[in-house]
Design an enzyme around this catalytic site. Structure first.
Site, PDB file in Angstrom:
ATOM      1  N   ASP A  55      85.688 -61.346 -97.671  1.00 16.92           N
ATOM      2  CA  ASP A  55      86.558 -62.293 -97.100  1.00 16.92           C
ATOM      3  C   ASP A  55      87.382 -62.809 -98.546  1.00 16.92           C
ATOM      4  OD1 ASP A  55      87.665 -63.349 -94.793  1.00 16.92           O
ATOM      5  OD2 ASP A  55      86.990 -65.249 -95.506  1.00 16.92           O
ATOM      6  N   GLU A 229      89.701 -59.141 -86.423  1.00 10.62           N
ATOM      7  CA  GLU A 229      88.656 -60.022 -86.652  1.00 10.62           C
ATOM      8  C   GLU A 229      87.294 -59.577 -86.103  1.00 10.62           C
ATOM      9  OE1 GLU A 229      88.543 -63.100 -88.257  1.00 10.62           O
ATOM     10  OE2 GLU A 229      90.887 -62.961 -88.745  1.00 10.62           O
TER      11      GLU A 229
HETATM   12  C1  LIG Z   1      89.007 -62.157 -91.941  1.00  2.86           C
HETATM   13  C2  LIG Z   1      89.567 -63.609 -92.024  1.00  2.86           C
HETATM   14  N1  LIG Z   1      90.222 -64.141 -90.905  1.00  2.86           N
HETATM   15  C3  LIG Z   1      90.729 -65.438 -90.980  1.00  2.86           C
HETATM   16  C4  LIG Z   1      90.586 -66.272 -92.137  1.00  2.86           C
HETATM   17  C5  LIG Z   1      91.079 -67.621 -92.319  1.00  2.86           C
HETATM   18  O1  LIG Z   1      91.740 -67.897 -93.435  1.00  2.86           O
HETATM   19  C6  LIG Z   1      89.837 -65.508 -93.237  1.00  2.86           C
HETATM   20  N2  LIG Z   1      89.808 -66.184 -94.445  1.00  2.86           N
HETATM   21  N3  LIG Z   1      89.268 -64.438 -93.145  1.00  2.86           N
END
Ligand SMILES: Cc1ncc(CO)c(N)n1
Length: 248
Positions: A55, A229
């Site tokens: 992330d 997602e």
């Molecule tokens: C994969 C992903 N989706 C959304 C967000 C929201 O900022 C994040 N940090 N990471």
């Protein structure tokens, strides 16, 4: 229709229609087993660490995407809409978020400089780059922006609800996206997207055909965000390589 957002009326926009129409995939993204495992306290900490490293890579790629939305908001020249202020505040929180990832990574012993992007991360980042192209409409970009932030908001807020057993050491991460302020920010993004979509759908743009095209492109983009997602959560769980499709 005047093409304006309706303050005080939280539901009923196009984004809400989409979330209902595509309810199963929406739930798939916002109530993923990874999130449910955080919420019930059974999460595998190596999965959490994997999510953290991936992330961080995603968020670094998300910053230029948000900056590209800001540029488009500026170019629209509609100062009274307040769009720029909302987007700018988003860039501000991303600044904090990057600092948080670094701090969190050192807490968990994750060396971010050694983390290589996995396939779902690469694909999601490439998708963000496609959305940065100048030919992508502001309406499509704001719908994607709203969806990306909202999936995280809804997912992590779920881990903080009454009765959840989120481990204390993961609560700060959940707070980051699950707090009320972030929820409010997501509502502001939804208002921006809904106002744009309403303008396009009501044909107030000169070319009705082009406007309809923008609305359907935005809906497809919304669905693609949900799929990316789900893939991202799957990867975090250790099921990388699989798509959002149901498993046999
Ligand atoms: C994969 C992903 N989706 C959304 C967000 C929201 O900022 C994040 N940090 N990471």
């Amino acid at each position: 229709m005047d093409g304006k957002s309706k303050p005080g009326v939280p539901y009923g926009g196009m984004t809400d229609t989409w979330a209902k129409k595509h309810r199963l995939i929406y739930i798939g993204a916002t109530r993923h087993p990874f999130i449910l495992s955080i919420r019930d306290g059974t999460v595998d900490l190596s999965a959490f660490k994997r999510w953290l490293g991936q992330d961080y890579i995603f968020v670094r790629a998300f910053v230029p995407f948000v900056a590209s939305v800001l540029i488009r908001a500026y170019k629209k020249g509609d100062e009274s809409s307040g769009d720029m202020e909302v987007i700018l505040s988003g860039l501000g929180s991303l600044n904090d978020e990057i600092a948080w990832f670094k701090q969190e990574a050192s807490k968990w012993g994750v060396d971010l400089s050694q983390v290589a992007p996995e396939k779902p991360t690469q694909h999601y980042c490439r998708f963000l780059e496609e959305l940065m192209r100048p030919e992508v409409d502001y309406t499509v970009a704001t719908a994607a922006f709203w969806a990306i932030e909202t999936v995280y908001q809804e997912s992590f807020a779920h881990c903080l609800e009454e009765g959840s057993k989120t481990p204390p050491e993961l609560q700060e991460a959940c707070q980051r996206w699950g707090n009320d302020g972030f929820g409010h920010y997501c509502s502001s993004l939804r208002n921006i997207a809904d106002r744009q979509l309403e303008k396009a759908a009501s044909g107030s743009e000169p070319l009705v055909k082009v406007s309809e095209d923008v609305v359907s492109k935005a809906e497809v983009t919304f669905l693609r965000v949900l799929e990316y997602e789900v893939d991202f959560w799957n990867m975090s769980c250790g099921t990388a390589g699989h798509s959002a499709a149901p498993k046999p």
